[in-house]
Design a protein around this motif. Structure first.
Motif, PDB file in Angstrom:
ATOM      1  N   GLY A 148      51.050  35.897  35.414  1.00  0.00           N
ATOM      2  CA  GLY A 148      50.737  35.719  36.406  1.00  0.00           C
ATOM      3  C   GLY A 148      49.057  35.426  36.516  1.00  0.00           C
ATOM      4  O   GLY A 148      49.136  34.989  36.182  1.00  0.00           O
ATOM      5  N   ARG A 149      48.688  36.298  37.886  1.00  0.00           N
ATOM      6  CA  ARG A 149      47.255  35.705  37.887  1.00  0.00           C
ATOM      7  C   ARG A 149      46.155  36.565  36.421  1.00  0.00           C
ATOM      8  O   ARG A 149      45.127  35.423  36.879  1.00  0.00           O
ATOM      9  N   LYS A 150      46.556  37.399  36.294  1.00  0.00           N
ATOM     10  CA  LYS A 150      45.165  37.941  35.159  1.00  0.00           C
ATOM     11  C   LYS A 150      45.233  36.485  34.329  1.00  0.00           C
ATOM     12  O   LYS A 150      44.409  36.189  33.215  1.00  0.00           O
ATOM     13  N   GLU A 151      46.289  36.015  33.264  1.00  0.00           N
ATOM     14  CA  GLU A 151      46.645  35.193  32.143  1.00  0.00           C
ATOM     15  C   GLU A 151      45.989  34.264  32.513  1.00  0.00           C
ATOM     16  O   GLU A 151      45.052  33.257  32.111  1.00  0.00           O
ATOM     17  N   VAL A 152      46.247  33.518  34.147  1.00  0.00           N
ATOM     18  CA  VAL A 152      45.527  32.514  34.610  1.00  0.00           C
ATOM     19  C   VAL A 152      44.222  32.450  34.451  1.00  0.00           C
ATOM     20  O   VAL A 152      43.297  31.938  34.238  1.00  0.00           O
ATOM     21  N   PHE A 153      43.632  33.829  35.269  1.00  0.00           N
ATOM     22  CA  PHE A 153      41.975  33.911  35.238  1.00  0.00           C
ATOM     23  C   PHE A 153      41.994  34.015  33.465  1.00  0.00           C
ATOM     24  O   PHE A 153      40.401  33.499  33.723  1.00  0.00           O
ATOM     25  N   ASP A 154      42.741  34.671  32.515  1.00  0.00           N
ATOM     26  CA  ASP A 154      41.626  34.701  31.724  1.00  0.00           C
ATOM     27  C   ASP A 154      41.557  33.004  30.838  1.00  0.00           C
ATOM     28  O   ASP A 154      40.716  33.029  30.149  1.00  0.00           O
ATOM     29  N   ALA A 155      42.558  32.472  31.194  1.00  0.00           N
ATOM     30  CA  ALA A 155      42.826  31.292  30.633  1.00  0.00           C
ATOM     31  C   ALA A 155      40.984  30.493  31.077  1.00  0.00           C
ATOM     32  O   ALA A 155      40.753  29.597  30.138  1.00  0.00           O
ATOM     33  N   LEU A 156      41.092  30.619  32.563  1.00  0.00           N
ATOM     34  CA  LEU A 156      39.714  29.962  32.955  1.00  0.00           C
ATOM     35  C   LEU A 156      38.846  29.922  33.002  1.00  0.00           C
ATOM     36  O   LEU A 156      37.756  29.582  32.727  1.00  0.00           O
ATOM     37  N   ARG A 157      38.260  31.446  32.425  1.00  0.00           N
ATOM     38  CA  ARG A 157      37.328  32.206  32.228  1.00  0.00           C
ATOM     39  C   ARG A 157      36.674  31.059  30.350  1.00  0.00           C
ATOM     40  O   ARG A 157      35.840  30.878  30.182  1.00  0.00           O
ATOM     41  N   LYS A 158      37.318  31.098  30.028  1.00  0.00           N
ATOM     42  CA  LYS A 158      37.970  30.810  28.049  1.00  0.00           C
ATOM     43  C   LYS A 158      37.270  29.309  28.457  1.00  0.00           C
ATOM     44  O   LYS A 158      36.618  28.813  27.393  1.00  0.00           O
ATOM     45  N   GLU A 159      37.954  28.285  29.648  1.00  0.00           N
ATOM     46  CA  GLU A 159      37.029  27.150  30.116  1.00  0.00           C
ATOM     47  C   GLU A 159      36.050  27.178  30.094  1.00  0.00           C
ATOM     48  O   GLU A 159      35.614  25.996  30.550  1.00  0.00           O
ATOM     49  N   ASN A 160      35.097  28.146  30.196  1.00  0.00           N
ATOM     50  CA  ASN A 160      34.191  28.841  30.616  1.00  0.00           C
ATOM     51  C   ASN A 160      33.519  28.355  32.348  1.00  0.00           C
ATOM     52  O   ASN A 160      32.571  27.668  32.633  1.00  0.00           O
ATOM     53  N   ILE A 161      34.855  28.275  32.563  1.00  0.00           N
ATOM     54  CA  ILE A 161      34.901  28.646  34.500  1.00  0.00           C
ATOM     55  C   ILE A 161      34.726  29.881  35.105  1.00  0.00           C
ATOM     56  O   ILE A 161      35.625  30.946  34.646  1.00  0.00           O
ATOM     57  N   GLY A 162      33.269  30.538  35.987  1.00  0.00           N
ATOM     58  CA  GLY A 162      33.353  31.722  36.345  1.00  0.00           C
ATOM     59  C   GLY A 162      34.251  32.050  36.859  1.00  0.00           C
ATOM     60  O   GLY A 162      33.266  32.342  38.291  1.00  0.00           O
ATOM     61  N   VAL A 163      35.131  31.748  36.953  1.00  0.00           N
ATOM     62  CA  VAL A 163      36.181  32.711  38.175  1.00  0.00           C
ATOM     63  C   VAL A 163      35.767  33.988  38.293  1.00  0.00           C
ATOM     64  O   VAL A 163      35.650  35.123  37.695  1.00  0.00           O
ATOM     65  N   ASN A 164      36.503  34.464  39.267  1.00  0.00           N
ATOM     66  CA  ASN A 164      36.453  35.493  40.415  1.00  0.00           C
ATOM     67  C   ASN A 164      37.429  35.910  40.795  1.00  0.00           C
ATOM     68  O   ASN A 164      38.589  35.231  41.529  1.00  0.00           O
ATOM     69  N   VAL A 165      37.632  37.247  41.003  1.00  0.00           N
ATOM     70  CA  VAL A 165      38.740  38.090  42.220  1.00  0.00           C
ATOM     71  C   VAL A 165      37.774  38.794  43.769  1.00  0.00           C
ATOM     72  O   VAL A 165      37.376  39.492  42.853  1.00  0.00           O
ATOM     73  N   HIS A 166      38.457  38.282  44.880  1.00  0.00           N
ATOM     74  CA  HIS A 166      37.852  38.839  45.811  1.00  0.00           C
ATOM     75  C   HIS A 166      38.710  39.017  47.308  1.00  0.00           C
ATOM     76  O   HIS A 166      38.954  37.598  47.264  1.00  0.00           O
ATOM     77  N   TYR A 167      39.037  40.541  46.737  1.00  0.00           N
ATOM     78  CA  TYR A 167      38.635  41.702  46.045  1.00  0.00           C
ATOM     79  C   TYR A 167      40.164  42.204  46.095  1.00  0.00           C
ATOM     80  O   TYR A 167      40.976  42.125  46.388  1.00  0.00           O
ATOM     81  N   LEU A 168      39.803  43.008  44.939  1.00  0.00           N
ATOM     82  CA  LEU A 168      40.482  44.519  45.583  1.00  0.00           C
ATOM     83  C   LEU A 168      40.466  45.162  46.142  1.00  0.00           C
ATOM     84  O   LEU A 168      39.632  45.304  47.495  1.00  0.00           O
TER      85      LEU A 168
END
Ligand SMILES: *Cc1c(COP(=O)(O)O)cnc(C)c1O
Length: 406
Positions: free
Chosen positions: A327-347
Protein backbone atom coordinates in the motif's frame (compact mmCIF):
# COMPACT_ATOMS: atom_id res chain seq x y z
CA UNK A 1 35.26 -3.44 8.36
CA UNK A 2 33.74 -6.37 6.59
CA UNK A 3 30.36 -6.15 5.00
CA UNK A 4 28.49 -9.30 5.84
CA UNK A 5 25.61 -8.50 3.60
CA UNK A 6 26.23 -7.76 -0.03
CA UNK A 7 24.38 -4.55 -0.89
CA UNK A 8 23.79 -3.44 -4.41
CA UNK A 9 22.45 -0.12 -5.69
CA UNK A 10 19.15 -1.79 -6.46
CA UNK A 11 18.50 -2.97 -2.93
CA UNK A 12 15.94 -0.73 -1.22
CA UNK A 13 17.38 1.35 1.62
CA UNK A 14 14.50 0.19 3.82
CA UNK A 15 15.79 -3.39 3.32
CA UNK A 16 19.38 -2.46 4.11
CA UNK A 17 20.57 -1.17 0.73
CA UNK A 18 22.25 2.12 -0.14
CA UNK A 19 19.83 5.07 -0.07
CA UNK A 20 19.43 6.87 -3.41
CA UNK A 21 20.95 9.99 -1.84
CA UNK A 22 22.78 10.68 1.40
CA UNK A 23 20.77 13.71 2.61
CA UNK A 24 17.05 14.15 2.88
CA UNK A 25 15.54 16.19 0.04
CA UNK A 26 12.54 18.11 1.46
CA UNK A 27 9.25 18.28 -0.48
CA UNK A 28 9.29 22.07 -0.47
CA UNK A 29 11.54 24.89 0.64
CA UNK A 30 11.98 28.64 0.25
CA UNK A 31 14.62 30.27 -1.94
CA UNK A 32 16.09 33.36 -0.26
CA UNK A 33 18.94 35.27 -1.93
CA UNK A 34 21.13 38.24 -0.95
CA UNK A 35 18.74 40.86 -2.36
CA UNK A 36 15.95 39.43 -0.16
CA UNK A 37 18.24 39.62 2.86
CA UNK A 38 19.33 43.17 1.98
CA UNK A 39 15.71 44.37 1.75
CA UNK A 40 14.97 42.94 5.19
CA UNK A 41 18.07 44.61 6.65
CA UNK A 42 17.06 47.97 5.14
CA UNK A 43 13.66 47.65 6.81
CA UNK A 44 15.22 46.74 10.15
CA UNK A 45 17.23 49.98 9.95
CA UNK A 46 14.14 52.02 8.99
CA UNK A 47 11.72 53.78 11.40
CA UNK A 48 8.93 51.22 10.90
CA UNK A 49 9.07 47.54 11.78
CA UNK A 50 5.29 47.32 11.45
CA UNK A 51 2.43 49.57 10.26
CA UNK A 52 4.88 51.34 7.95
CA UNK A 53 5.17 51.88 4.19
CA UNK A 54 6.53 48.43 3.23
CA UNK A 55 3.12 46.83 3.84
CA UNK A 56 1.21 48.96 1.35
CA UNK A 57 4.04 48.57 -1.18
CA UNK A 58 3.81 44.80 -0.90
CA UNK A 59 0.01 44.83 -1.15
CA UNK A 60 0.17 47.05 -4.23
CA UNK A 61 2.70 44.74 -5.91
CA UNK A 62 0.57 41.66 -5.30
CA UNK A 63 -2.61 43.42 -6.47
CA UNK A 64 -0.84 44.59 -9.60
CA UNK A 65 0.67 41.19 -10.30
CA UNK A 66 -2.66 39.37 -10.13
CA UNK A 67 -4.67 42.18 -11.73
CA UNK A 68 -6.89 42.98 -8.73
CA UNK A 69 -7.89 46.44 -7.49
CA UNK A 70 -7.18 45.84 -3.80
CA UNK A 71 -5.05 43.63 -1.57
CA UNK A 72 -5.02 43.30 2.21
CA UNK A 73 -2.13 41.41 3.79
CA UNK A 74 -2.47 39.28 6.92
CA UNK A 75 -0.19 37.59 9.45
CA UNK A 76 -0.77 34.26 7.64
CA UNK A 77 -3.01 32.70 5.02
CA UNK A 78 -5.36 31.21 7.58
CA UNK A 79 -5.97 34.65 9.15
CA UNK A 80 -6.60 35.96 5.63
CA UNK A 81 -9.25 33.27 5.06
CA UNK A 82 -10.80 34.18 8.41
CA UNK A 83 -10.93 37.81 7.28
CA UNK A 84 -12.55 36.82 3.98
CA UNK A 85 -15.25 34.82 5.77
CA UNK A 86 -15.88 37.80 8.05
CA UNK A 87 -16.12 40.16 5.08
CA UNK A 88 -18.49 37.75 3.35
CA UNK A 89 -20.75 37.96 6.39
CA UNK A 90 -20.62 34.25 7.19
CA UNK A 91 -22.23 33.42 10.52
CA UNK A 92 -24.29 30.93 12.47
CA UNK A 93 -26.71 28.98 10.27
CA UNK A 94 -24.83 29.72 7.04
CA UNK A 95 -23.57 26.84 4.93
CA UNK A 96 -20.30 27.13 3.05
CA UNK A 97 -19.25 24.57 0.44
CA UNK A 98 -15.61 23.56 0.11
CA UNK A 99 -13.52 20.55 -0.88
CA UNK A 100 -12.36 17.84 1.52
CA UNK A 101 -9.09 17.50 -0.42
CA UNK A 102 -7.31 20.51 1.07
CA UNK A 103 -5.49 21.81 4.10
CA UNK A 104 -7.82 22.10 7.11
CA UNK A 105 -7.69 25.93 7.08
CA UNK A 106 -9.94 26.07 3.98
CA UNK A 107 -12.75 24.70 6.16
CA UNK A 108 -11.68 26.01 9.58
CA UNK A 109 -12.19 29.64 8.50
CA UNK A 110 -15.91 28.90 8.15
CA UNK A 111 -16.00 27.47 11.67
CA UNK A 112 -14.25 30.56 13.12
CA UNK A 113 -17.31 32.54 12.02
CA UNK A 114 -19.81 29.97 13.31
CA UNK A 115 -20.78 28.69 9.85
CA UNK A 116 -21.39 25.11 8.77
CA UNK A 117 -18.93 23.42 6.40
CA UNK A 118 -20.38 21.34 3.56
CA UNK A 119 -17.87 19.13 1.75
CA UNK A 120 -18.36 18.66 -1.99
CA UNK A 121 -16.44 15.77 -3.55
CA UNK A 122 -13.68 16.26 -6.10
CA UNK A 123 -13.13 15.43 -9.77
CA UNK A 124 -11.23 12.17 -10.23
CA UNK A 125 -8.85 13.65 -12.81
CA UNK A 126 -7.86 17.13 -11.50
CA UNK A 127 -8.65 16.43 -7.81
CA UNK A 128 -10.32 19.87 -7.71
CA UNK A 129 -13.80 20.46 -6.30
CA UNK A 130 -16.50 19.09 -8.63
CA UNK A 131 -18.89 21.80 -9.86
CA UNK A 132 -21.71 19.26 -10.27
CA UNK A 133 -21.31 18.16 -6.67
CA UNK A 134 -21.41 21.81 -5.57
CA UNK A 135 -24.65 22.28 -7.46
CA UNK A 136 -26.25 19.24 -5.83
CA UNK A 137 -25.37 20.55 -2.35
CA UNK A 138 -26.77 24.08 -2.71
CA UNK A 139 -29.57 24.90 -0.25
CA UNK A 140 -31.33 28.12 0.77
CA UNK A 141 -28.78 28.32 3.60
CA UNK A 142 -25.75 28.26 1.28
CA UNK A 143 -23.86 31.52 1.73
CA UNK A 144 -20.49 30.99 0.10
CA UNK A 145 -18.24 28.62 -1.86
CA UNK A 146 -14.55 28.16 -1.11
CA UNK A 147 -12.92 26.40 -4.09
CA UNK A 148 -9.26 25.45 -3.67
CA UNK A 149 -6.86 25.51 -6.64
CA UNK A 150 -5.43 22.17 -5.58
CA UNK A 151 -1.71 21.66 -6.31
CA UNK A 152 -1.72 24.95 -8.27
CA UNK A 153 -4.26 24.11 -10.99
CA UNK A 154 -7.19 26.55 -10.89
CA UNK A 155 -10.61 25.08 -10.14
CA UNK A 156 -13.52 25.48 -12.62
CA UNK A 157 -13.91 29.13 -11.68
CA UNK A 158 -16.23 30.26 -14.49
CA UNK A 159 -18.82 27.62 -13.67
CA UNK A 160 -18.44 28.19 -9.92
CA UNK A 161 -18.83 31.97 -10.33
CA UNK A 162 -21.95 31.38 -12.41
CA UNK A 163 -23.50 29.10 -9.79
CA UNK A 164 -22.76 31.78 -7.20
CA UNK A 165 -24.04 34.72 -9.25
CA UNK A 166 -27.41 33.08 -9.78
CA UNK A 167 -27.86 32.73 -6.01
CA UNK A 168 -25.98 35.70 -4.60
CA UNK A 169 -23.27 33.58 -3.02
CA UNK A 170 -19.78 34.82 -2.20
CA UNK A 171 -16.86 32.95 -3.76
CA UNK A 172 -13.60 32.91 -1.79
CA UNK A 173 -10.87 31.22 -3.82
CA UNK A 174 -8.26 29.48 -1.69
CA UNK A 175 -5.30 30.09 -3.99
CA UNK A 176 -2.62 29.15 -1.47
CA UNK A 177 -1.32 26.74 -4.14
CA UNK A 178 -1.85 28.85 -7.23
CA UNK A 179 -0.01 32.17 -7.06
CA UNK A 180 1.20 32.76 -10.61
CA UNK A 181 -1.25 30.29 -12.18
CA UNK A 182 -3.33 31.22 -15.25
CA UNK A 183 -7.00 30.57 -15.82
CA UNK A 184 -8.22 31.11 -19.40
CA UNK A 185 -5.49 33.67 -19.96
CA UNK A 186 -5.98 35.54 -16.67
CA UNK A 187 -3.86 35.37 -13.55
CA UNK A 188 -5.54 33.83 -10.52
CA UNK A 189 -6.42 36.63 -8.08
CA UNK A 190 -9.19 38.68 -9.69
CA UNK A 191 -11.69 36.01 -10.70
CA UNK A 192 -13.40 35.21 -7.40
CA UNK A 193 -14.97 37.81 -5.07
CA UNK A 194 -11.95 37.36 -2.81
CA UNK A 195 -8.79 35.33 -3.41
CA UNK A 196 -6.39 34.15 -0.70
CA UNK A 197 -2.66 33.57 -1.14
CA UNK A 198 -0.29 32.21 1.51
CA UNK A 199 3.36 33.13 1.96
CA UNK A 200 4.42 30.17 4.07
CA UNK A 201 7.96 29.05 3.11
CA UNK A 202 6.75 26.05 1.07
CA UNK A 203 4.51 28.29 -1.07
CA UNK A 204 5.59 30.16 -4.23
CA UNK A 205 7.02 33.22 -2.48
CA UNK A 206 7.50 33.65 1.23
CA UNK A 207 7.33 36.20 4.03
CA UNK A 208 8.07 33.59 6.72
CA UNK A 209 4.44 33.61 7.78
CA UNK A 210 1.99 35.70 5.82
CA UNK A 211 -1.10 35.79 3.66
CA UNK A 212 -3.17 38.16 1.56
CA UNK A 213 -6.66 38.67 0.17
CA UNK A 214 -7.05 40.24 -3.26
CA UNK A 215 -10.41 41.65 -4.36
CA UNK A 216 -12.03 44.09 -6.75
CA UNK A 217 -14.66 45.08 -4.18
CA UNK A 218 -14.23 48.29 -2.18
CA UNK A 219 -16.74 47.00 0.36
CA UNK A 220 -14.77 43.81 1.05
CA UNK A 221 -11.52 45.77 1.05
CA UNK A 222 -12.74 48.08 3.82
CA UNK A 223 -14.12 45.21 5.88
CA UNK A 224 -10.84 43.31 5.56
CA UNK A 225 -8.84 46.34 6.73
CA UNK A 226 -11.10 46.75 9.74
CA UNK A 227 -10.99 43.07 10.66
CA UNK A 228 -7.20 42.88 10.43
CA UNK A 229 -6.73 45.65 12.99
CA UNK A 230 -9.04 44.95 15.96
CA UNK A 231 -12.12 46.26 14.16
CA UNK A 232 -10.75 49.73 14.89
CA UNK A 233 -11.26 52.68 12.55
CA UNK A 234 -9.87 56.23 12.46
CA UNK A 235 -11.84 57.15 9.35
CA UNK A 236 -13.53 60.50 10.18
CA UNK A 237 -16.50 59.64 7.95
CA UNK A 238 -17.22 56.50 9.97
CA UNK A 239 -16.64 57.76 13.53
CA UNK A 240 -19.69 58.18 15.77
CA UNK A 241 -17.95 61.01 17.63
CA UNK A 242 -16.08 63.19 15.18
CA UNK A 243 -14.63 65.97 17.31
CA UNK A 244 -12.53 64.18 19.89
CA UNK A 245 -9.21 65.02 18.26
CA UNK A 246 -6.58 63.40 16.08
CA UNK A 247 -5.70 60.64 18.55
CA UNK A 248 -9.27 59.37 18.46
CA UNK A 249 -10.38 55.99 17.15
CA UNK A 250 -13.34 53.69 17.59
CA UNK A 251 -13.80 49.95 17.54
CA UNK A 252 -16.76 49.06 15.35
CA UNK A 253 -16.39 45.30 14.97
CA UNK A 254 -14.81 42.50 16.97
CA UNK A 255 -11.64 42.31 14.89
CA UNK A 256 -8.24 40.75 15.51
CA UNK A 257 -4.61 41.79 15.33
CA UNK A 258 -3.80 39.92 12.13
CA UNK A 259 -1.26 42.38 10.71
CA UNK A 260 1.87 41.39 8.83
CA UNK A 261 5.07 43.31 9.71
CA UNK A 262 7.07 45.64 7.46
CA UNK A 263 10.01 43.27 7.85
CA UNK A 264 7.96 40.48 6.30
CA UNK A 265 6.41 42.74 3.67
CA UNK A 266 9.89 43.84 2.54
CA UNK A 267 10.87 40.20 2.13
CA UNK A 268 7.61 39.58 0.27
CA UNK A 269 8.16 42.39 -2.24
CA UNK A 270 11.68 41.22 -2.94
CA UNK A 271 10.47 37.63 -3.36
CA UNK A 272 7.60 38.66 -5.63
CA UNK A 273 10.02 40.15 -8.14
CA UNK A 274 11.30 36.58 -8.66
CA UNK A 275 7.93 34.85 -8.80
CA UNK A 276 7.80 34.32 -12.57
CA UNK A 277 11.20 32.65 -12.51
CA UNK A 278 10.15 30.46 -9.58
CA UNK A 279 6.98 29.38 -11.39
CA UNK A 280 8.87 28.68 -14.61
CA UNK A 281 11.29 26.43 -12.73
CA UNK A 282 8.40 24.62 -11.00
CA UNK A 283 6.79 23.99 -14.41
CA UNK A 284 10.05 22.68 -15.83
CA UNK A 285 10.51 20.26 -12.92
CA UNK A 286 6.91 19.03 -13.25
CA UNK A 287 7.54 18.52 -16.97
CA UNK A 288 10.62 16.43 -16.22
CA UNK A 289 8.65 14.26 -13.79
CA UNK A 290 5.85 13.88 -16.35
CA UNK A 291 8.29 12.68 -18.99
CA UNK A 292 10.19 10.39 -16.63
CA UNK A 293 7.02 8.68 -15.36
CA UNK A 294 5.01 8.63 -18.60
CA UNK A 295 5.64 4.91 -19.17
CA UNK A 296 5.40 3.81 -15.55
CA UNK A 297 2.43 1.44 -15.22
CA UNK A 298 2.26 1.67 -11.43
CA UNK A 299 1.37 5.35 -11.11
CA UNK A 300 -0.76 8.12 -12.56
CA UNK A 301 0.82 11.53 -13.22
CA UNK A 302 -1.12 14.79 -12.65
CA UNK A 303 -3.82 15.64 -15.20
CA UNK A 304 -4.02 19.22 -16.46
CA UNK A 305 -6.95 20.91 -18.20
CA UNK A 306 -5.89 22.67 -21.39
CA UNK A 307 -7.46 26.09 -20.68
CA UNK A 308 -5.42 26.77 -17.53
CA UNK A 309 -1.81 26.64 -16.39
CA UNK A 310 -0.88 25.35 -12.98
CA UNK A 311 1.80 27.14 -11.00
CA UNK A 312 2.76 23.73 -9.60
CA UNK A 313 2.83 24.07 -5.84
CA UNK A 314 2.66 20.27 -5.58
CA UNK A 315 3.47 17.33 -7.83
CA UNK A 316 1.30 14.41 -6.75
CA UNK A 317 1.59 10.88 -8.05
CA UNK A 318 -1.34 8.52 -7.63
CA UNK A 319 -0.23 4.95 -7.03
CA UNK A 320 -2.07 2.28 -8.99
CA UNK A 321 -2.55 0.11 -5.94
CA UNK A 322 -3.82 -2.83 -8.06
CA UNK A 323 -0.42 -2.98 -9.73
CA UNK A 324 1.50 -3.02 -6.43
CA UNK A 325 2.10 -5.66 -3.77
CA UNK A 326 1.97 -3.08 -0.98
CA UNK A 327 0.00 0.00 0.00
CA UNK A 328 0.87 3.68 0.08
CA UNK A 329 2.37 3.48 3.55
CA UNK A 330 5.06 0.98 2.50
CA UNK A 331 5.92 2.94 -0.65
CA UNK A 332 6.04 6.16 1.36
CA UNK A 333 8.28 4.66 4.06
CA UNK A 334 10.60 3.18 1.44
CA UNK A 335 10.94 6.53 -0.37
CA UNK A 336 11.70 8.32 2.89
CA UNK A 337 14.44 5.75 3.58
CA UNK A 338 15.87 6.60 0.14
CA UNK A 339 16.08 10.15 1.58
CA UNK A 340 13.35 11.51 -0.64
CA UNK A 341 11.19 13.82 1.49
CA UNK A 342 7.85 12.69 0.11
CA UNK A 343 4.65 13.85 1.76
CA UNK A 344 0.88 13.31 1.60
CA UNK A 345 -1.51 16.15 0.67
CA UNK A 346 -3.96 15.70 2.28
CA UNK A 347 -5.87 13.68 4.81
CA UNK A 348 -9.46 14.48 3.72
CA UNK A 349 -10.54 17.29 6.05
CA UNK A 350 -13.62 15.43 7.34
CA UNK A 351 -11.36 12.59 8.56
CA UNK A 352 -9.80 14.87 11.19
CA UNK A 353 -11.18 14.04 14.66
CA UNK A 354 -12.45 17.61 15.07
CA UNK A 355 -14.71 17.25 12.02
CA UNK A 356 -15.54 13.61 12.80
CA UNK A 357 -16.76 14.77 16.21
CA UNK A 358 -18.99 17.34 14.50
CA UNK A 359 -20.72 14.41 12.78
CA UNK A 360 -19.06 14.22 9.35
CA UNK A 361 -18.86 10.59 8.27
CA UNK A 362 -16.68 8.55 5.96
CA UNK A 363 -18.42 8.03 2.64
CA UNK A 364 -19.51 11.65 2.05
CA UNK A 365 -16.76 12.13 -0.55
CA UNK A 366 -15.98 8.84 -2.28
CA UNK A 367 -13.60 10.20 -4.90
CA UNK A 368 -11.47 12.13 -2.39
CA UNK A 369 -11.47 9.23 0.05
CA UNK A 370 -10.36 6.72 -2.59
CA UNK A 371 -7.76 9.09 -4.00
CA UNK A 372 -6.32 9.60 -0.53
CA UNK A 373 -5.34 5.90 -0.32
CA UNK A 374 -2.80 6.22 -3.10
CA UNK A 375 -1.37 9.74 -3.25
CA UNK A 376 2.22 10.80 -2.64
CA UNK A 377 3.66 14.31 -3.12
CA UNK A 378 7.15 14.37 -4.61
CA UNK A 379 9.70 17.11 -3.80
CA UNK A 380 9.08 20.24 -5.87
CA UNK A 381 10.68 23.63 -5.29
CA UNK A 382 12.57 26.04 -7.56
CA UNK A 383 15.94 25.62 -5.86
CA UNK A 384 16.00 21.88 -6.69
CA UNK A 385 19.00 20.89 -8.77
CA UNK A 386 18.73 18.68 -11.84
CA UNK A 387 20.57 16.03 -9.84
CA UNK A 388 17.86 16.27 -7.14
CA UNK A 389 15.18 15.67 -9.78
CA UNK A 390 17.14 12.67 -11.04
CA UNK A 391 17.38 11.30 -7.48
CA UNK A 392 13.61 11.52 -7.07
CA UNK A 393 13.02 9.75 -10.40
CA UNK A 394 15.58 7.04 -9.57
CA UNK A 395 14.12 6.46 -6.12
CA UNK A 396 10.53 6.25 -7.38
CA UNK A 397 11.53 3.80 -10.13
CA UNK A 398 13.58 1.75 -7.68
CA UNK A 399 10.84 1.50 -5.04
CA UNK A 400 7.89 0.99 -7.39
CA UNK A 401 9.92 -1.46 -9.49
CA UNK A 402 10.59 -3.53 -6.39
CA UNK A 403 6.98 -3.53 -5.15
CA UNK A 404 5.40 -4.03 -8.55
CA UNK A 405 3.16 -7.07 -9.00
CA UNK A 406 4.60 -9.29 -11.72
C1 LIG B 1 -0.90 26.88 3.13
C2 LIG B 1 -2.38 26.78 2.97
C3 LIG B 1 -3.31 27.55 3.71
C4 LIG B 1 -2.95 28.39 4.90
O1 LIG B 1 -1.89 29.17 4.80
P1 LIG B 1 -1.01 29.59 6.07
O2 LIG B 1 -0.30 30.79 5.56
O3 LIG B 1 -0.10 28.44 6.37
O4 LIG B 1 -1.93 29.90 7.21
C5 LIG B 1 -4.65 27.46 3.39
N1 LIG B 1 -5.08 26.64 2.42
C6 LIG B 1 -4.25 25.86 1.72
C7 LIG B 1 -4.79 24.99 0.65
C8 LIG B 1 -2.87 25.89 1.98
O5 LIG B 1 -2.05 25.09 1.29
Amino acid sequence: MICLVQTSNDQLAILGGQPTRSELLPYGRQWIDDTDIESVIQTLKSPFLTQGPRIKEFENSVAQYVGAKYAVSFSNGTAALHGACFAAGIGEGDEVITTPMTFAASANCVRYCGGTVVFADIESDTYNIDKFKIKSLLTPKTKAIIPVDFTGQPADMDEIMELARDRNLVVIEDAAHSLGADYKGRKVGSIADMTMFSFHPVKHVTTGEGGIITTNSLEYYEKLLLFRSHGITRDKDLLEHKNEGDWYYEMHELGFNYRITDIQAALGSSQLSKLDGFVARRKAIAQQYNEAFAMNATLITPFQKSDRESSWHLYIIQLKLDELKVGRKEVFDALRKENIGVNVHYLPVHYHPYYKNLGYEKGIADVAETLYQGIISLPLFPAMLDSDIQDVVNAVEKVLGYYRRT
